[in-house]
Design a protein around this motif. Structure first.
Motif, PDB file in Angstrom:
ATOM      1  N   ALA A  65       6.367  34.753  -3.896  1.00 17.50           N
ATOM      2  CA  ALA A  65       7.060  34.369  -5.189  1.00 17.50           C
ATOM      3  C   ALA A  65       8.343  33.693  -4.744  1.00 17.50           C
ATOM      4  O   ALA A  65       8.632  32.486  -5.157  1.00 17.50           O
ATOM      5  N   LEU A  66       9.245  34.219  -3.542  1.00 21.87           N
ATOM      6  CA  LEU A  66      10.277  33.561  -3.354  1.00 21.87           C
ATOM      7  C   LEU A  66      10.042  32.427  -2.687  1.00 21.87           C
ATOM      8  O   LEU A  66      10.802  31.468  -2.967  1.00 21.87           O
ATOM      9  N   LEU A  67       9.100  32.291  -1.779  1.00 22.16           N
ATOM     10  CA  LEU A  67       8.824  30.757  -0.990  1.00 22.16           C
ATOM     11  C   LEU A  67       8.372  29.911  -1.885  1.00 22.16           C
ATOM     12  O   LEU A  67       8.540  28.649  -1.523  1.00 22.16           O
ATOM     13  N   SER A  68       7.995  29.944  -3.002  1.00 23.10           N
ATOM     14  CA  SER A  68       7.309  29.124  -3.856  1.00 23.10           C
ATOM     15  C   SER A  68       8.498  28.814  -4.898  1.00 23.10           C
ATOM     16  O   SER A  68       8.013  27.929  -6.013  1.00 23.10           O
ATOM     17  N   SER A  69       9.642  29.437  -4.780  1.00 22.32           N
ATOM     18  CA  SER A  69      10.656  28.874  -5.892  1.00 22.32           C
ATOM     19  C   SER A  69      11.131  27.271  -5.739  1.00 22.32           C
ATOM     20  O   SER A  69      11.054  27.132  -4.916  1.00 22.32           O
ATOM     21  N   ARG A  70      11.725  27.021  -6.882  1.00 21.61           N
ATOM     22  CA  ARG A  70      11.972  25.471  -7.177  1.00 21.61           C
ATOM     23  C   ARG A  70      13.384  25.506  -6.623  1.00 21.61           C
ATOM     24  O   ARG A  70      14.021  24.338  -6.408  1.00 21.61           O
ATOM     25  N   THR A  71      14.165  26.508  -7.069  1.00 20.05           N
ATOM     26  CA  THR A  71      15.597  26.315  -6.756  1.00 20.05           C
ATOM     27  C   THR A  71      16.277  27.560  -6.338  1.00 20.05           C
ATOM     28  O   THR A  71      15.503  28.682  -6.539  1.00 20.05           O
ATOM     29  N   PRO A  72      17.416  27.687  -5.774  1.00 23.16           N
ATOM     30  CA  PRO A  72      17.880  28.995  -5.339  1.00 23.16           C
ATOM     31  C   PRO A  72      18.051  30.046  -6.619  1.00 23.16           C
ATOM     32  O   PRO A  72      17.861  31.072  -6.368  1.00 23.16           O
ATOM     33  N   ARG A  73      18.250  29.390  -7.809  1.00 16.98           N
ATOM     34  CA  ARG A  73      18.671  30.277  -8.842  1.00 16.98           C
ATOM     35  C   ARG A  73      17.281  30.802  -9.340  1.00 16.98           C
ATOM     36  O   ARG A  73      17.262  32.264  -9.583  1.00 16.98           O
ATOM     37  N   ASP A  74      16.311  30.207  -9.196  1.00 20.92           N
ATOM     38  CA  ASP A  74      14.749  30.460  -9.412  1.00 20.92           C
ATOM     39  C   ASP A  74      14.522  31.717  -8.400  1.00 20.92           C
ATOM     40  O   ASP A  74      13.897  32.683  -8.805  1.00 20.92           O
ATOM     41  N   ALA A  75      14.869  31.408  -7.063  1.00 16.99           N
ATOM     42  CA  ALA A  75      14.786  32.500  -6.110  1.00 16.99           C
ATOM     43  C   ALA A  75      15.304  33.855  -6.104  1.00 16.99           C
ATOM     44  O   ALA A  75      14.673  34.782  -6.038  1.00 16.99           O
ATOM     45  N   PHE A  76      16.576  33.656  -6.615  1.00 18.03           N
ATOM     46  CA  PHE A  76      17.481  34.605  -6.888  1.00 18.03           C
ATOM     47  C   PHE A  76      17.026  35.613  -8.045  1.00 18.03           C
ATOM     48  O   PHE A  76      16.912  36.729  -8.071  1.00 18.03           O
ATOM     49  N   GLU A  77      16.339  34.877  -9.071  1.00 18.42           N
ATOM     50  CA  GLU A  77      16.235  35.716 -10.262  1.00 18.42           C
ATOM     51  C   GLU A  77      14.798  36.274  -9.932  1.00 18.42           C
ATOM     52  O   GLU A  77      14.626  37.729 -10.284  1.00 18.42           O
ATOM     53  N   VAL A  78      13.916  35.879  -9.072  1.00 22.64           N
ATOM     54  CA  VAL A  78      12.870  36.515  -8.622  1.00 22.64           C
ATOM     55  C   VAL A  78      13.019  37.655  -7.774  1.00 22.64           C
ATOM     56  O   VAL A  78      12.654  39.012  -7.725  1.00 22.64           O
ATOM     57  N   ALA A  79      14.101  37.541  -6.730  1.00 26.49           N
ATOM     58  CA  ALA A  79      14.664  38.341  -5.689  1.00 26.49           C
ATOM     59  C   ALA A  79      15.187  39.754  -6.477  1.00 26.49           C
ATOM     60  O   ALA A  79      14.818  40.891  -6.311  1.00 26.49           O
ATOM     61  N   LEU A  80      16.087  39.276  -7.679  1.00 28.14           N
ATOM     62  CA  LEU A  80      16.661  40.514  -8.289  1.00 28.14           C
ATOM     63  C   LEU A  80      15.611  41.547  -8.918  1.00 28.14           C
ATOM     64  O   LEU A  80      15.777  42.481  -9.046  1.00 28.14           O
ATOM     65  N   ARG A  81      14.666  40.576  -9.564  1.00 28.80           N
ATOM     66  CA  ARG A  81      13.765  41.495 -10.232  1.00 28.80           C
ATOM     67  C   ARG A  81      12.919  42.257  -9.531  1.00 28.80           C
ATOM     68  O   ARG A  81      12.479  43.360  -9.809  1.00 28.80           O
ATOM     69  N   TYR A  82      12.603  41.881  -8.294  1.00 36.45           N
ATOM     70  CA  TYR A  82      11.877  42.665  -7.231  1.00 36.45           C
ATOM     71  C   TYR A  82      12.845  43.818  -7.014  1.00 36.45           C
ATOM     72  O   TYR A  82      12.304  45.164  -6.725  1.00 36.45           O
ATOM     73  N   VAL A  83      14.069  43.695  -6.623  1.00 35.88           N
ATOM     74  CA  VAL A  83      14.974  44.744  -6.317  1.00 35.88           C
ATOM     75  C   VAL A  83      14.945  45.812  -7.446  1.00 35.88           C
ATOM     76  O   VAL A  83      14.922  47.001  -7.206  1.00 35.88           O
TER      77      VAL A  83
END
Length: 323
Positions: A65-83
């Motif tokens: 999910a992180l690797l397929s993110s389009r922007t850092p904001r998108d990646a952070f959002e997914v990462a924080l949901r996972y955490v």
């Protein structure tokens, strides 16, 4: 430190902790950390050293999910949901104000005797993961720890490329807010290969395909979030779209069927193992709108994505949380 000493009293065996599907309780993890600190507690930066060993490839569907993110904001959002779902110690959040963006780690729930170690591990791990995810490091303005400064900050400087502040009001990484919306580069060969391998591992659980069909499926999972169309895949195989269709038909399948298989597999993994919304999953799979994804998902599973997720939760399909 011998492995047996690290695991003393936990009930964990070395072969168990080497199993990526095994579960470790919070109590067991605390025992390991305390054993480490009892032996080496006077050595500064142990948490930083532990955080350096975090890698996206260890995170399965979340790494995908992180690797397929389009922007850092998108990646952070997914990462924080996972955490929020799986991380047992402390809490991460993203705050924005003025020109600054701040990733904050709230360690108040962490037992006091292990708090500096856990906080250092989280902050260092974020730095390493961001380097792997973005294929570079987002320029950081300031790094702050709440605990007091150690006698030697060499490990901190090596990881963060700056001298952190200690004794601050919060544990935080501060960087330019504009960095959140920069498109992530598609030229990251490491990210592409890791993404592709994660997808292949997931697909291998379903069905093995050889020949042209297998090659097409591998091309479809090469870069999730940027799934190619038939024309692009045919060009990669140095043939026309018509020839590709004929070759796939000879093998008893079609481009549409392979595309559906890949999208269905990725959708189910992300719904089972992340807290991503339907809209976010649809975007990961290349759908222009969530409605199209929902219709396709109904066709695959005879139910909408949210109903599928609820069924999985009731049946225990989600990965177990640490307790």
């Amino acid at each position: 430190m011998p492995t047996a000493d690290c695991l003393a009293g936990t009930g964990l065996l070395p072969e168990v902790i080497a199993d990526p599907d095994a579960a470790v309780t919070a109590r067991q993890e605390l025992m390991v950390i305390r054993a480490l600190l009892t032996r080496f507690g006077a050595e500064p930066g142990l948490g930083v050293e532990a955080g350096r060993r975090h890698h996206l490839s260890l995170y399965g569907p979340w790494g995908l999910a992180l690797l397929s993110s389009r922007t850092p904001r998108d990646a952070f959002e997914v990462a924080l949901r996972y955490v929020d779902l799986e991380f047992v110690f402390g809490r991460l959040s993203l705050a924005e104000s003025g020109r600054d963006a701040r990733v904050v780690f709230d360690d108040r729930e962490v037992p006091e005797d292990v708090r500096p170690f856990v906080t250092e591990r989280v902050m260092s791990g974020m730095r390493v993961l961001s380097r792997e995810l973005f294929h570079s490091v987002i320029p950081v303005r300031r790094i702050v720890f709440q605990h007091s400064a150690p006698v030697d900050t060499t490990r901190f400087v090596n990881v963060f490329a700056m001298e952190p502040d200690f004794g601050g009001p919060a544990n935080e990484v501060v960087f330019d807010r504009e960095c959140l919306d920069i498109p992530l580069p598609q030229a990251s060969e490491w990210a592409r290969k890791t993404c592709e391998q994660l997808c292949r591992d997931l697909l291998s659980r379903r069905r093995v395909l050889d020949g042209v069909a297998g090659t097409v499926r591998n091309l479809l999972v090469r870069n999730p979030g940027e799934i190619p169309d038939q024309t692009a895949v045919a060009a990669d195989l140095f043939m026309s779209s018509r020839t590709l269709s004929r070759r796939l038909n000879e093998e008893g399948t079609s481009f549409r069927a392979l595309l559906d298989e890949v999208r269905q597999m990725l959708a189910e993994e992300l719904l089972d193992h992340t807290d991503m919304t339907t809209e976010q999953v649809a975007a990961r799979l290349g759908y222009a709108e969530a409605a199209s994804f929902i219709r396709a998902f109904r066709r695959w599973n005879d139910c909408p994505p949210q109903e599928y997720r609820l069924r999985g939760i009731r049946a225990g399909a989600r990965l177990p949380q640490l307790v």
